[in-house]
Design a protein around this motif. Structure first.
Motif, short mmCIF file in Angstrom:
data_model
loop_
_atom_site.label_atom_id
_atom_site.label_comp_id
_atom_site.label_asym_id
_atom_site.label_seq_id
_atom_site.Cartn_x
_atom_site.Cartn_y
_atom_site.Cartn_z
N ALA A 68 -6.22 -9.34 -0.84
CA ALA A 68 -6.02 -7.98 -0.35
C ALA A 68 -7.35 -7.27 -0.13
O ALA A 68 -7.57 -6.62 0.90
CB ALA A 68 -5.15 -7.20 -1.33
N LEU B 173 0.84 -1.19 0.00
CA LEU B 173 0.00 0.00 0.00
C LEU B 173 0.88 1.25 0.00
O LEU B 173 1.89 1.31 0.72
CB LEU B 173 -0.90 0.01 1.23
CG LEU B 173 -2.41 -0.03 0.98
CD1 LEU B 173 -2.77 -1.27 0.20
CD2 LEU B 173 -3.19 0.07 2.27
N TYR C 113 -3.21 0.17 -3.62
CA TYR C 113 -2.54 -1.13 -3.56
C TYR C 113 -1.78 -1.30 -4.87
O TYR C 113 -2.35 -1.19 -5.96
CB TYR C 113 -3.57 -2.25 -3.39
CG TYR C 113 -3.03 -3.64 -3.64
CD1 TYR C 113 -2.45 -4.39 -2.61
CD2 TYR C 113 -3.08 -4.20 -4.91
CE1 TYR C 113 -1.95 -5.66 -2.85
CE2 TYR C 113 -2.59 -5.47 -5.16
CZ TYR C 113 -2.01 -6.19 -4.12
OH TYR C 113 -1.51 -7.45 -4.36
#
Length: 378
Positions: free
Chosen positions: A95, A65, A76
């Motif tokens: 994620a 990130l 991301y």
């Protein structure tokens, strides 16, 4: 019942293996934007990015990130760890699932993975400026995107995007297939509201997200070779530093980083990374078939005019919505079916077992999620 993700996984394994049997390695990477917020406030929130990235690594996710442009917006970014397209799909899916929990550990209770964060920030750019804000402010609705970077290497591990017009032809493939398949990367109605933000709310100066299907190096389906989206040189690598650790000698290895970037996807909890990897691989297969014949240059159509995207998931008057366009077009399912047929008859050692017309099954499964709004599934 077999899920859409399971069917898309089969398609990824099929297409990925077929590409490798041709002598190429597909390389696909995601970027995903999102925001965080405290309920009933839009004050800036301190995110411990190092801690988030440590947890992502512990989860086996090849990504990290980083802060994005707007207040409380993050991105991301996939790491280049040599992961396969299938692993890349698993990375993003995990994620999306885990980030709200990781933010919650920092006391951040609201994670927004959605096409638009309404009134997510405040500001007004000065006239003629892209980075200086004027006195006063107004609400800015933040668009969040998912981007897919696509390239391939040959048996010498060399990126083939710069070779023999392959990058230009792959870009053309995406431009030609993206309208009919917009349902895959714009999976909810708010994704279409995101496309209209600049014109509907007068945010042309503040927002730079794409709103149509276009090419070049700055369009929504961009080919990055020597220069990037902001006309910056790509592939600059430092090779010599001075005593203050400033680069005094660099190389311009743009061939290594050349890629096609599909920038039209909308961040959404309904976005399916597996389906979209299958879509990217299908375009890559189509382009590689032409590349192997040495015909990419001959197949280029020159400048392709920008195309408007659908205004909605649904039909509005005479305007076809994303569901209908996907329902009526057979390119995606036909290509998967075609490769499945080749593989089923091939002596090549590909770890894949045919269970029927996979492309048709995947298409029907995708449409089934919208079936109460579709009169007929083909």
């Amino acid at each position: 019942m077999v899920t859409t993700t399971a069917l898309a996984t089969q398609a990824i394994i099929l297409l990925q293996s077929y590409i490798e049997s041709m002598g190429y390695r597909p390389i696909i990477h995601f970027e995903l934007e999102g925001c965080v917020a405290h309920p009933n406030t839009n004050k800036s929130i301190a995110i411990d990015y190092a801690q988030i990235n440590y947890q992502l690594e512990k989860l086996g996710i090849d990504g990290e990130l980083v802060p994005e442009y707007w207040q409380n917006q993050w991105e991301y970014v996939s790491k280049f760890n040599g992961q396969s397209p299938f692993k890349e799909a698993k990375n993003l899916a995990l994620a999306i699932d885990k980030l709200p929990q990781l933010f919650a550990r920092q006391g951040i209770k609201k994670t927004l993975i959605k096409p638009v964060v309404w009134s997510g920030d405040h500001g007004k750019l000065a006239l003629g400026s892209k980075n200086i804000f004027a006195v006063g402010s107004r609400a800015v609705h933040i668009p969040n995107a998912v981007q897919i970077n696509v390239s391939a290497t040959d048996e010498k591990s060399e990126n083939i995007i710069p070779k023999n017009s392959f990058g230009e032809y792959l870009q053309q493939c995406f431009i030609e297939t993206s309208l009919a398949n917009s349902l895959l990367y714009l999976p909810e109605e708010e994704a279409f509201e995101r496309l209209a933000l600049k014109s509907r709310y007068g945010l042309v100066d503040e927002l730079c997200s794409p709103t149509d299907i276009s090419g070049g190096h700055q369009g929504s389906i961009a080919l990055y070779k020597k220069i990037g989206k902001h006309n910056q040189q790509l592939g600059i690598e430092p090779v010599l530093f001075d005593a203050q650790h400033q680069a005094v000698l660099t190389t311009h290895n743009w061939q290594k980083t050349a890629r096609v970037e599909h920038r039209l996807g909308a961040s959404s909890l309904h976005y399916n990374p597996f389906v979209n990897i299958a879509f990217a691989l299908a375009n890559l297969v189509q382009a590689l078939e032409v590349y192997k014949q040495g015909l990419c240059q001959q197949q280029l159509k020159g400048d392709i005019s920008a195309q408007a995207l659908p205004n909605s998931l649904f039909d509005v008057g005479n305007s076809r919505g994303a569901i209908s366009l996907f329902c009526e077009n057979t390119w995606f399912s036909d290509l998967i079916n075609h490769i499945e047929s080749i593989v089923s008859k091939s002596p090549l050692s590909i770890n894949y077992e045919s269970t029927g017309p996979l492309g048709n099954k995947l298409k029907q499964s995708i449409l089934a999620g919208y079936q109460h709004n579709v009169l007929q599934i083909i």
